[in-house]
Design an enzyme around this catalytic site. Sequence first.
Site, mmCIF file in Angstrom:
data_model
loop_
_atom_site.group_PDB
_atom_site.id
_atom_site.type_symbol
_atom_site.label_atom_id
_atom_site.label_comp_id
_atom_site.label_asym_id
_atom_site.label_seq_id
_atom_site.Cartn_x
_atom_site.Cartn_y
_atom_site.Cartn_z
ATOM 1 N N HIS A 170 0.702 -31.633 -23.351
ATOM 2 C CA HIS A 170 0.125 -30.573 -22.123
ATOM 3 C C HIS A 170 -0.828 -31.787 -21.400
ATOM 4 C CE1 HIS A 170 0.601 -27.162 -24.761
ATOM 5 N NE2 HIS A 170 1.417 -27.047 -23.812
ATOM 6 N N LYS A 204 2.562 -11.090 -26.929
ATOM 7 C CA LYS A 204 2.575 -11.967 -27.617
ATOM 8 C C LYS A 204 1.332 -12.350 -28.613
ATOM 9 C CE LYS A 204 4.131 -17.128 -27.039
ATOM 10 N NZ LYS A 204 4.623 -17.907 -26.059
ATOM 11 N N ARG A 252 10.159 -31.581 -22.173
ATOM 12 C CA ARG A 252 10.528 -32.620 -23.441
ATOM 13 C C ARG A 252 11.537 -33.142 -23.593
ATOM 14 N NH1 ARG A 252 7.203 -28.346 -27.103
ATOM 15 N NH2 ARG A 252 8.919 -27.381 -25.800
ATOM 16 N N SER A 255 3.178 -26.818 -29.209
ATOM 17 C CA SER A 255 1.798 -25.976 -29.966
ATOM 18 C C SER A 255 2.104 -25.474 -31.230
ATOM 19 C CB SER A 255 1.553 -25.073 -28.766
ATOM 20 O OG SER A 255 0.869 -25.636 -27.637
HETATM 21 O O1 PNS Z 1 3.740 -22.277 -22.392
HETATM 22 P P1 PNS Z 1 4.526 -21.341 -22.324
HETATM 23 O O2 PNS Z 1 4.561 -20.180 -23.428
HETATM 24 O O3 PNS Z 1 6.047 -22.008 -22.348
HETATM 25 O O4 PNS Z 1 4.523 -20.589 -20.777
HETATM 26 C C1 PNS Z 1 5.426 -19.558 -20.510
HETATM 27 C C2 PNS Z 1 4.952 -19.075 -19.263
HETATM 28 C C3 PNS Z 1 3.224 -18.379 -19.149
HETATM 29 C C4 PNS Z 1 5.046 -20.043 -17.812
HETATM 30 C C5 PNS Z 1 5.835 -17.757 -18.772
HETATM 31 O O5 PNS Z 1 5.786 -17.042 -19.851
HETATM 32 C C6 PNS Z 1 5.464 -16.902 -17.707
HETATM 33 O O6 PNS Z 1 5.500 -17.187 -16.474
HETATM 34 N N1 PNS Z 1 4.524 -15.996 -17.862
HETATM 35 C C7 PNS Z 1 4.312 -14.883 -16.961
HETATM 36 C C8 PNS Z 1 5.108 -13.726 -16.682
HETATM 37 C C9 PNS Z 1 6.135 -14.127 -15.731
HETATM 38 O O7 PNS Z 1 5.959 -14.170 -14.690
HETATM 39 N N2 PNS Z 1 7.533 -13.802 -16.123
HETATM 40 C C10 PNS Z 1 8.633 -14.117 -15.222
HETATM 41 C C11 PNS Z 1 8.950 -15.614 -15.276
HETATM 42 S S1 PNS Z 1 9.749 -15.839 -16.649
#
Ligand code: PNS
Length: 158
Positions: A17, A41, A90, A127
């Site tokens: 990150h 989550k 990645r 992570s």
């Molecule tokens: O580190 P991660 O868990 O891959 O991050 C995922 C994240 C936070 C970018 C994604 O879950 C997100 O954008 N969540 C907010 C809710 C949302 O907007 N959902 C619609 C787009 S998928």
Amino acid sequence: MTRALIPGSFDPVTFGHLDVIERTARLFDEVLVAVVENPHKSTVFTVVERTEMLAEVTAHLPNLKVDEFDGLLVDYALDRGVTAIVKGLRAVSDFEYELQMAQLNYRLSGIETLFMPTTPEYSFLSSSLVREVARFGGDVSSMVPTPVAARLQARFGR
Ligand code: PNS
């Protein structure tokens, strides 16, 4: 003024990150790192802890701010006048889901997503793997910054 938004769970932040964050900070005037609070989550660290760790390990970057968000990412991004969402990639396996999210977010908001390839030495890192190693008492010092390794040790008690 350009502003990048780097969203994520960061449970916890890793050197992978940090690599993407530092390289993005060289390309944009401002970077906003946004830690998601998702009640559906379960995470090892609370959103406050995840934000604190990120703030600590990015303190050397003057054009960066760490924040928390809940709800839709695009609502948060529109509120803050974000130029682009930046996501680290990645491997090809990341691409399919990230492409779907990028297209959905563009459809919802018109905000572009830019992909930043991870430096190869971190391409294996996640992570979830870090949590797994730490849970069983393994050495995570090459995977996460020192303050994060200390928090993992405190959390898993080894
Ligand atoms: O580190 P991660 O868990 O891959 O991050 C995922 C994240 C936070 C970018 C994604 O879950 C997100 O954008 N969540 C907010 C809710 C949302 O907007 N959902 C619609 C787009 S998928």
